[in-house]
Design a protein around this motif. Structure first.
Motif, PDB file in Angstrom:
ATOM      1  N   ALA A 819       0.846  -1.189   0.000  1.00 48.67           N
ATOM      2  CA  ALA A 819       0.000   0.000   0.000  1.00 48.67           C
ATOM      3  C   ALA A 819       0.884   1.242   0.000  1.00 48.67           C
ATOM      4  O   ALA A 819       1.916   1.278   0.682  1.00 48.67           O
ATOM      5  CB  ALA A 819      -0.930   0.017   1.207  1.00 48.67           C
ATOM      6  N   VAL A 820       0.458   2.229  -0.756  1.00 46.26           N
ATOM      7  CA  VAL A 820       1.142   3.518  -0.807  1.00 46.26           C
ATOM      8  C   VAL A 820       0.147   4.572  -0.340  1.00 46.26           C
ATOM      9  O   VAL A 820      -0.922   4.729  -0.940  1.00 46.26           O
ATOM     10  CB  VAL A 820       1.625   3.846  -2.235  1.00 46.26           C
ATOM     11  N   VAL A 821       0.484   5.268   0.746  1.00 51.59           N
ATOM     12  CA  VAL A 821      -0.392   6.300   1.294  1.00 51.59           C
ATOM     13  C   VAL A 821      -0.172   7.585   0.501  1.00 51.59           C
ATOM     14  O   VAL A 821       0.950   8.088   0.414  1.00 51.59           O
ATOM     15  CB  VAL A 821      -0.124   6.521   2.795  1.00 51.59           C
ATOM     16  N   LEU A 822      -1.246   8.104  -0.086  1.00 50.49           N
ATOM     17  CA  LEU A 822      -1.151   9.310  -0.915  1.00 50.49           C
ATOM     18  C   LEU A 822      -1.438  10.571  -0.120  1.00 50.49           C
ATOM     19  O   LEU A 822      -0.793  11.591  -0.313  1.00 50.49           O
ATOM     20  CB  LEU A 822      -2.120   9.208  -2.093  1.00 50.49           C
ATOM     21  N   ASN A 823      -2.421  10.525   0.754  1.00 47.61           N
ATOM     22  CA  ASN A 823      -2.678  11.652   1.659  1.00 47.61           C
ATOM     23  C   ASN A 823      -3.404  11.098   2.876  1.00 47.61           C
ATOM     24  O   ASN A 823      -3.493   9.880   3.053  1.00 47.61           O
ATOM     25  CB  ASN A 823      -3.479  12.770   0.965  1.00 47.61           C
ATOM     26  N   SER A 824      -3.943  11.964   3.680  1.00 48.55           N
ATOM     27  CA  SER A 824      -4.506  11.527   4.960  1.00 48.55           C
ATOM     28  C   SER A 824      -5.809  10.759   4.802  1.00 48.55           C
ATOM     29  O   SER A 824      -6.289  10.179   5.769  1.00 48.55           O
ATOM     30  CB  SER A 824      -4.737  12.738   5.867  1.00 48.55           C
ATOM     31  N   THR A 825      -6.407  10.736   3.619  1.00 48.14           N
ATOM     32  CA  THR A 825      -7.669  10.002   3.428  1.00 48.14           C
ATOM     33  C   THR A 825      -7.628   9.075   2.224  1.00 48.14           C
ATOM     34  O   THR A 825      -8.645   8.480   1.895  1.00 48.14           O
ATOM     35  CB  THR A 825      -8.839  10.989   3.247  1.00 48.14           C
ATOM     36  N   LEU A 826      -6.497   8.954   1.538  1.00 48.26           N
ATOM     37  CA  LEU A 826      -6.437   8.186   0.297  1.00 48.26           C
ATOM     38  C   LEU A 826      -5.173   7.346   0.278  1.00 48.26           C
ATOM     39  O   LEU A 826      -4.085   7.848   0.571  1.00 48.26           O
ATOM     40  CB  LEU A 826      -6.471   9.126  -0.919  1.00 48.26           C
ATOM     41  N   ALA A 827      -5.349   6.067  -0.091  1.00 51.59           N
ATOM     42  CA  ALA A 827      -4.210   5.164  -0.234  1.00 51.59           C
ATOM     43  C   ALA A 827      -4.367   4.393  -1.538  1.00 51.59           C
ATOM     44  O   ALA A 827      -5.477   4.205  -2.047  1.00 51.59           O
ATOM     45  CB  ALA A 827      -4.117   4.203   0.953  1.00 51.59           C
ATOM     46  N   GLU A 828      -3.258   3.928  -2.076  1.00 49.06           N
ATOM     47  CA  GLU A 828      -3.252   3.160  -3.312  1.00 49.06           C
ATOM     48  C   GLU A 828      -2.622   1.799  -3.032  1.00 49.06           C
ATOM     49  O   GLU A 828      -1.549   1.716  -2.429  1.00 49.06           O
ATOM     50  CB  GLU A 828      -2.472   3.887  -4.406  1.00 49.06           C
ATOM     51  N   VAL A 829      -3.343   0.747  -3.448  1.00 47.77           N
ATOM     52  CA  VAL A 829      -2.889  -0.624  -3.217  1.00 47.77           C
ATOM     53  C   VAL A 829      -2.355  -1.186  -4.528  1.00 47.77           C
ATOM     54  O   VAL A 829      -2.986  -1.033  -5.582  1.00 47.77           O
ATOM     55  CB  VAL A 829      -4.050  -1.496  -2.680  1.00 47.77           C
ATOM     56  N   HIS A 830      -1.191  -1.842  -4.472  1.00 46.35           N
ATOM     57  CA  HIS A 830      -0.571  -2.452  -5.646  1.00 46.35           C
ATOM     58  C   HIS A 830      -0.411  -3.957  -5.408  1.00 46.35           C
ATOM     59  O   HIS A 830      -0.211  -4.398  -4.272  1.00 46.35           O
ATOM     60  CB  HIS A 830       0.813  -1.838  -5.917  1.00 46.35           C
ATOM     61  N   TRP A 831      -0.494  -4.717  -6.485  1.00 48.91           N
ATOM     62  CA  TRP A 831      -0.266  -6.154  -6.395  1.00 48.91           C
ATOM     63  C   TRP A 831       0.169  -6.686  -7.756  1.00 48.91           C
ATOM     64  O   TRP A 831      -0.013  -6.037  -8.778  1.00 48.91           O
ATOM     65  CB  TRP A 831      -1.543  -6.871  -5.930  1.00 48.91           C
ATOM     66  N   ASP A 832       0.758  -7.880  -7.737  1.00 43.03           N
ATOM     67  CA  ASP A 832       1.100  -8.559  -8.987  1.00 43.03           C
ATOM     68  C   ASP A 832      -0.079  -9.411  -9.420  1.00 43.03           C
ATOM     69  O   ASP A 832      -0.636 -10.166  -8.604  1.00 43.03           O
ATOM     70  CB  ASP A 832       2.341  -9.445  -8.800  1.00 43.03           C
ATOM     71  N   PRO A 833      -0.481  -9.334 -10.697  1.00 39.89           N
ATOM     72  CA  PRO A 833      -1.631 -10.137 -11.145  1.00 39.89           C
ATOM     73  C   PRO A 833      -1.361 -11.631 -10.976  1.00 39.89           C
ATOM     74  O   PRO A 833      -0.227 -12.107 -11.078  1.00 39.89           O
ATOM     75  CB  PRO A 833      -1.780  -9.756 -12.615  1.00 39.89           C
ATOM     76  N   VAL A 834      -2.429 -12.368 -10.717  1.00 41.35           N
ATOM     77  CA  VAL A 834      -2.347 -13.826 -10.575  1.00 41.35           C
ATOM     78  C   VAL A 834      -2.245 -14.441 -11.974  1.00 41.35           C
ATOM     79  O   VAL A 834      -2.971 -14.031 -12.888  1.00 41.35           O
ATOM     80  CB  VAL A 834      -3.593 -14.356  -9.835  1.00 41.35           C
ATOM     81  N   PRO A 835      -1.333 -15.413 -12.192  1.00 38.51           N
ATOM     82  CA  PRO A 835      -1.238 -16.062 -13.515  1.00 38.51           C
ATOM     83  C   PRO A 835      -2.576 -16.676 -13.927  1.00 38.51           C
ATOM     84  O   PRO A 835      -3.332 -17.179 -13.091  1.00 38.51           O
ATOM     85  CB  PRO A 835      -0.158 -17.122 -13.309  1.00 38.51           C
ATOM     86  N   GLN A 836      -2.839 -16.627 -15.226  1.00 37.81           N
ATOM     87  CA  GLN A 836      -4.123 -17.091 -15.746  1.00 37.81           C
ATOM     88  C   GLN A 836      -4.409 -18.539 -15.371  1.00 37.81           C
ATOM     89  O   GLN A 836      -5.545 -18.895 -15.035  1.00 37.81           O
ATOM     90  CB  GLN A 836      -4.153 -16.919 -17.269  1.00 37.81           C
ATOM     91  N   LYS A 837      -3.392 -19.399 -15.395  1.00 41.57           N
ATOM     92  CA  LYS A 837      -3.638 -20.812 -15.118  1.00 41.57           C
ATOM     93  C   LYS A 837      -4.062 -21.051 -13.680  1.00 41.57           C
ATOM     94  O   LYS A 837      -4.680 -22.074 -13.363  1.00 41.57           O
ATOM     95  CB  LYS A 837      -2.393 -21.633 -15.448  1.00 41.57           C
ATOM     96  N   LEU A 838      -3.713 -20.125 -12.772  1.00 39.98           N
ATOM     97  CA  LEU A 838      -4.102 -20.280 -11.373  1.00 39.98           C
ATOM     98  C   LEU A 838      -5.465 -19.644 -11.087  1.00 39.98           C
ATOM     99  O   LEU A 838      -6.020 -19.848 -10.020  1.00 39.98           O
ATOM    100  CB  LEU A 838      -3.043 -19.657 -10.459  1.00 39.98           C
ATOM    101  N   ILE A 839      -5.966 -18.866 -12.042  1.00 36.98           N
ATOM    102  CA  ILE A 839      -7.288 -18.252 -11.845  1.00 36.98           C
ATOM    103  C   ILE A 839      -8.385 -19.284 -12.067  1.00 36.98           C
ATOM    104  O   ILE A 839      -9.447 -19.248 -11.440  1.00 36.98           O
ATOM    105  CB  ILE A 839      -7.450 -17.050 -12.793  1.00 36.98           C
TER     106      ILE A 839
END
Length: 1230
Positions: A819-839
């Protein structure tokens, strides 16, 4: 601003209110004038009082009175410049109009005035151009620069346009380009014309002569002289660009403008031009090509049109390429529209937003009443934040006009928006006792147009005020209108609209009548009538008894012919002696004042005609498996030729009892070749058609049975999908009986995995349209085929379809979650996509689960329900808005498919930084004294961080709610009270307290309190043995000492001070002080008790009474008022008398003096002239009627003396406004 009118049958009165100026019309920013006509620079504005106008020219004041060629239209700011004595170019410049009244100042755009120019072309003779056949050629036009630029076109001596083609075309700059010249291009009248649109003049360039050398003739001459041939030949070559030059170029275009890109190439044969855009397609709705593909045109350019454009010129010998890099800039443009006017009540909050964009990013400046806001008087209720002005707790007197100017290198936007602070009780503008009529089962809308400040709240009652009308079937709109979506009879009755705000309440009664609908019961019917006979169409109607329907007849959607043969009855139309021209569609229209119903019927006129008799003698010949020949004998035509025959068939094997259309043949034929299908038992019949209609069907033919055959087609709509994680459902649309071609139709279903090039698995399915394959791997692609089979063979080779086996839940969670905190009320979450075969299914998206663990300044857990945000598609990040500052959050991320969600990622945590705190929970005033009081408060409920301190601001408030200077104190975070000293006695104070964190100050809580006034009270104490007397009072009014007079010597007095508060506050007593007055011997005599003094006072009073009587008698004999004498003594030559017939003030004099009072007007230089008298009767008269428009401006009528009325007002219109327009205007205004 408010308009009040009461109307039963006619209007009874108007009420107007003040309003700052609003610019309603102005000339364009770039104003090109015709030098042959007078110059008119428009500037119209509204306001109350009506605004005065002034102008600047090139940034300095433009004194109109000093220029005899310029005058300003009455009651307007529009300038009219007479150019009969001065050239128009003398008045070129930058003009700006200012409209002002006592409530504010509005300004126009900068109007750049330039005269149009159409200079003459040079008359120099142009030398002839001699070129070799096949080469390229450019004929320059180069017209003189005009304003605006001219329109270019090429013509010959006969004023005919020169033909253009892919070989010869005009460029955007006006030059004429030849990709290669031919012999027929030789001529002596290539003439370029320039049309100047503003002055409608056309300039002509000198003709150009072009001579193309004939190479064949030259070669023949050379061969005769030198015995050689083909010394000169036309050289064929690949394309090269004439314009633009080089491999690449660039072009800048403004957003919203038209982009025109041009590529002109030379070559032989003539090249063809094509266009492409790198990495994207052209916007289809906005793109076109001109000049034989040489010009690419994109209208209404947007930022998406930026990029590289390739033009390619190609012929059989090769190609040439050029790249044009297009950049898009943008002058400022509104994002959410220009700022809107605000009408606020005292104490209300509001926002002016001036939001615009542009490239480069524009800058914004604010002004108030035309003065930069930083130079304007400070206003604590106003806060400027970039493109927004926030008004908090506005007060009366804060009305003003604000200007926002947004500009960059390519233009500017200037907008005026006023803030008008009004305090008005509610008014209902809908006429009282108005009756609304609607049709049953239709929508009913009952108006309650209202106005007030603050905006009144609307409530509706029916018949009585027992209960508010809310919920079904009632819908209350924001403008106060009550809607009944489907009105019924029980909805009829009296409706009461109540408008209420803090200043009062207003009630209005209206009525609703629900009527029965108008319906045509007996409709006109289709008629076939013989020529010369009489026909009648009926149109009987049922309607509400209180409505009176009218009847109108149309023929072919037009009026009935003006012919006495047409008779319209009360419910019918009769036509006598019918002719062929009477044929057509007749429509009956029955309408009332509320609804309408229509019905139509066709009239066919025949000359003793009837339907034909049915055909007979059906016979089948030339019998084959897939066809047969049908013959028949036509029936009697009955004087109307048969137009066509319709052949129908019945399938006795699959669909007995149903006849289907098979084919049609012209009426001149009696045979038909019919195509048939296998395995069908056919029976045929024939119908004949003439102008009257179809005949009855013929008798059926003998049954003809076709032999079975293999299917001709396979099922359609083949699909493959899974209902479980380990199955595959194959479905299709089955064939009909007619398509089966034979008995025992079944299907051969085949499948195999797409990725595995294996054998097809085949099953046979009958009497079903799907098959379930079990035991499949989870979500793998399959190839599918379905083939039709019957006892006589298989259908054609089936097409291959594709599908997937069933989905299962994903087995993996996203990785690298952070998670990256942008300001006191907003945060941005990042992740690596799950491979298609595991979906293991169709990827639907990702879900972020997050919840607040606790606040960081409170270490006890704070359980909050989990929140979920879904991000559809293959995302790798997402925003979490609306978070609480200074809090600890936990979250995880899950992928989901069509089956459901996968496992969560490991739970992560992040801390939100501190934010600004909320307002303190409470603020109370204690211990009010003469010059001090104590404030106590509670910390904010939402601290949003560590409280670093408090800011206290306070200021005095007088009885007119005017605010005094602000004092400010900074208080430490650990204090919850403070005592303020050295305050003014008997004064109301307003206090504002807000808390602070490291991120800044939060909103303030406010409170008001009074400091008490001081009243010393003393009591006379008589000598011992006498009773006590009442306390005597003497007001000190804040003094620190007082002298008590009239005390008697030898007596003792008790004295004490009393502090008196406001609003029944208890009295505060000081300690008593005992004062003894020493006895003093005196022989003084009280003069008030002497007889001579009393007589003298009586004589003086009698003399004054006599003088007053004499003055009164003289006044009745014709003496002038002092006001009259003052105004006569100060007559202004610009003042004009007012008359009652134009709703302005007229005379005020006695019977002997009929001189009119002098009126006033607004001078053209924008100043206001007034009489020296402050007691002018202009302040007491009645103004003219007025009106207001949709922008919220009010014009109306004053009654009585107006303390705030301007001394000078222009003449105004006395025309009464339309109440309907007034209502509509107020609706849009509110």
């Amino acid at each position: 601003m408010i308009l009040l009118f009461c109307q039963c049958v006619s209007m009874v009165g108007f009420l107007i209110l003040s309003q700052p100026p609003t610019i309603t019309h102005q000339s364009p920013k770039d104003y090109i004038i015709d030098p042959r006509e007078n110059i008119i620079i428009h500037c119209e504005a509204k306001g109350k009082p009506h605004p005065s106008f002034s102008w600047t020219r090139n940034g300095t004041h433009f004194d109109i009175d000093q220029d005899p060629n310029v005058h300003m239209r009455p009651h307007s700011g529009t300038l009219v410049v007479d150019i009969s004595r001065e050239k128009a170019e003398h008045f070129e410049g930058i003009y700006q109009c200012t409209a002002r009244n006592k409530h504010g100042t509005a300004v126009s755009n900068n109007i750049v005035v330039r005269q149009s120019r159409s200079p003459l072309w040079s008359k120099d003779k142009i030398k002839p151009i001699v070129v070799q056949e096949g080469v390229s050629l450019i004929l320059p036009c180069r017209p003189p620069a005009g304003l605006p630029p001219p329109i270019i076109f090429w013509m010959d001596n006969n004023f005919q346009r020169l033909p253009q083609s892919s070989r010869v075309s005009q460029a955007l700059n006006g030059d004429l380009y030849f990709s290669n010249v031919l012999r027929e291009d030789s001529r002596n009248d290539y003439i370029c014309y320039a049309r100047f649109p503003h002055t409608q003049t056309i300039q002509q360039k000198q003709p150009i002569t072009v001579k193309v050398l004939n190479l064949d003739a030259i070669n023949d001459t050379m061969a005769a002289l030198y015995n050689d041939t083909d010394l000169f030949s036309v050289e064929e070559r690949k394309p090269t660009f004439l314009i633009p030059s080089g491999p690449s170029s660039s072009k800048m275009v403004l957003r919203g403008h038209v982009l025109e890109l041009e590529c002109i190439a030379e070559g032989l044969p003539t090249p063809e031009i094509s266009w492409t855009k790198v990495s994207s397609d052209f916007p289809a709705q906005r793109t076109s090509t001109l000049h034989y593909q040489k010009t690419l045109r994109i209208v209404n350019v947007s930022e998406s049109d930026e990029g590289d454009y390739h033009c390619t010129a190609r012929n059989q010998f090769g190609s040439a390429h050029h790249t044009i890099r297009v950049t898009v800039k943008a002058a400022p443009y509104w994002i959410s529209g220009a700022p809107r006017n605000l009408v606020l009540a005292p104490g209300e909050n509001g926002v002016l937003t001036c939001r615009a964009s542009g490239t480069p990013k524009p800058s914004i400046t604010w002004a108030m009443n035309g003065i930069p806001i930083e130079n304007s008087p400070k206003d604590l209720s106003r806060k400027v934040e970039d493109d927004t002005i926030i008004f908090t707790d506005v007060q009366t007197g804060s009305s003003a006009v604000y200007q926002c100017n947004i500009s960059n290198d390519y233009g500017y936007l200037l907008a005026n928006a006023f803030v008008n602070v009004l305090s008005e009780p509610p008014r209902v503008l809908t006429p009282a006792n108005k009756v609304y009529q609607v049709i049953k089962n239709h929508q009913a809308l009952i108006d309650c147009a209202s106005f007030g400040s603050p905006i009144p709240k609307i409530k509706w009652f029916k018949d009585s005020r027992s209960s508010i009308l809310v919920g079904e079937p009632y819908i209350l709109h924001d403008n106060g209108t009550l809607e009944i979506h489907i009105a019924q009879a029980q909805n009829s009755g009296k409706y009461i609209c109540v408008a209420q705000n803090v200043l009062g309440i207003y009630e209005n009664h209206v009525y609703l009548e629900v009527k029965e609908p108008t319906r045509i019961l007996k409709q006109p019917e289709y008629k076939v009538i013989q020529r010369g006979r009489t026909v009648m169409f009926e149109c009987k109607v049922k309607h509400d008894p209180s409505l009176f329907p009218t009847m109108t007849w149309l023929k072919d959607d037009g009026e009935l012919p003006d012919d006495e043969r047409f008779t319209v009855g009360s419910d019918s139309l009769t036509i006598t002696d019918v002719t062929e021209n009477d044929a057509g569609v007749y429509t009956c229209i029955r309408n009332t004042s509320l609804d309408v119903d229509t019905a139509s019927a066709e009239l066919t006129v025949v000359g003793m005609y009837f339907r034909p008799d049915p055909p007979s003698d059906l016979e089948l010949t030339d019998k084959k498996q897939r066809s047969v020949q049908l013959t028949w004998t036509p029936g009697d035509e009955h004087n109307s030729p048969i137009q066509k025959f319709l052949i129908q068939y019945e399938d006795l094997l699959h669909h007995r009892g149903h006849w289907h259309n098979l084919t049609e043949v012209p009426g001149t034929k009696t045979t038909a070749h019919l195509k048939l299908s296998p395995y069908v038992h056919y029976s045929f019949r024939v119908l004949a058609l003439n102008t009257v209609g179809f005949s009855h069907p013929s008798l059926p033919s003998k049954i003809y049975r076709t032999d079975p055959a293999a299917p001709d087609e396979n099922p359609t709509g083949v699909q493959g999908f899974g209902t479980e994680h380990d199955n595959l459902v194959i479905s299709w649309k089955p064939l009909s009986g007619l398509q089966s071609n034979g008995p025992r139709l079944h299907y051969r279903v085949m499948w195999r995995q797409k990725a595995v090039d294996g054998e097809w698995t085949t099953v046979t399915v009958a009497n079903n349209s799907k098959f379930v394959v079990s035991g499949t791997p989870t979500f793998v692609p399959y190839e599918l085929k379905v083939q039709a089979v019957n006892d006589h063979g298989v259908g054609p080779e089936p097409a291959i379809f594709h599908g997937y086996s069933g989905e299962d839940l994903p087995v993996a969670a996203p990785e690298n979650v952070q998670a990256v905190v942008l300001n006191s009320t907003l945060a941005e979450v990042h992740w690596d996509p799950v491979p298609q075969k595991l979906i293991r299914g169709y990827l639907k998206g990702y879900k972020v689960y997050y919840w607040k663990e606790r606040s960081l300044h409170k270490h006890n857990p704070h359980h909050v329900e989990k929140q979920i945000l879904s991000f559809s598609g293959n995302h790798s990040h997402g925003m979490l808005p609306g978070l609480h500052p200074f809090s600890l959050y936990s979250f995880n991320v899950r992928v989901y498919n069509g089956k459901g969600e996968g496992p969560p990622s490991p739970t992560q945590q992040f801390e939100m930084p501190e934010g600004v705190p909320g307002a303190p929970t409470s603020l109370t005033v204690t211990n009010p004294n003469l010059d001090s009081l104590t404030l106590e408060w509670s910390p904010p409920h939402d601290r949003n961080g560590h409280i670093t301190g408090y800011t206290l601001k306070y200021q005095p408030v007088n009885n007119s709610n005017e605010l005094g200077p602000v004092e400010e104190l900074a208080l430490p975070a650990n204090e919850t009270s403070v005592t303020l000293l050295n305050l003014k006695y008997s004064t109301r104070y307003r206090f504002y307290l807000n808390a602070k964190t490291v991120r800044g100050a939060g909103p303030a809580i406010s409170q008001e309190a009074f400091t008490p006034s001081n009243v010393p009270v003393f009591m006379n104490v008589p000598p011992a043995g006498e009773g006590e007397e009442e306390w005597q009072k003497e007001f000190v009014n804040g003094s620190r000492n007082v002298m008590l007079k009239g005390l008697k010597g030898g007596l003792s007095y008790r004295v004490r001070l009393v502090a008196k508060g406001h609003h029944d506050q208890p009295l505060h007593h000081s300690e008593e002080l005992l004062v003894t007055v020493p006895a003093v011997a005196s022989r003084q005599v009280d003069i008030a008790t002497q007889g001579w003094f009393i007589g003298l006072m009586c004589a003086i009073a009698l003399l004054i009474l006599i003088l007053l009587i004499i003055c009164f008698i003289q006044r009745n004999k014709g003496g002038k008022y002092p006001v009259k004498e003052k105004e006569d003594a100060h007559t202004d030559p610009e003042f004009q008398p007012m008359k009652e017939d134009d709703c302005t003030f007229g005379e005020y004099s006695d019977n002997e003096d009929h001189k009119p009072l002098k009126g006033s007007r607004t001078p053209s230089n924008g100043t206001v002239k007034r009489d020296d008298s402050d007691d002018s009767l202009v302040d007491y008269g009645e103004g003219g009627d007025g009106q207001f428009n949709e922008d919220g401006s009010f014009i109306g009528q004053y009654s009585g003396k107006s303390a705030s009325r301007d001394i000078a007002e222009g003449h105004e219109s006395s025309e009464a406004p339309s109440p309907i327009n007034a209502m509509n205007s107020l609706n849009s205004f509110v």
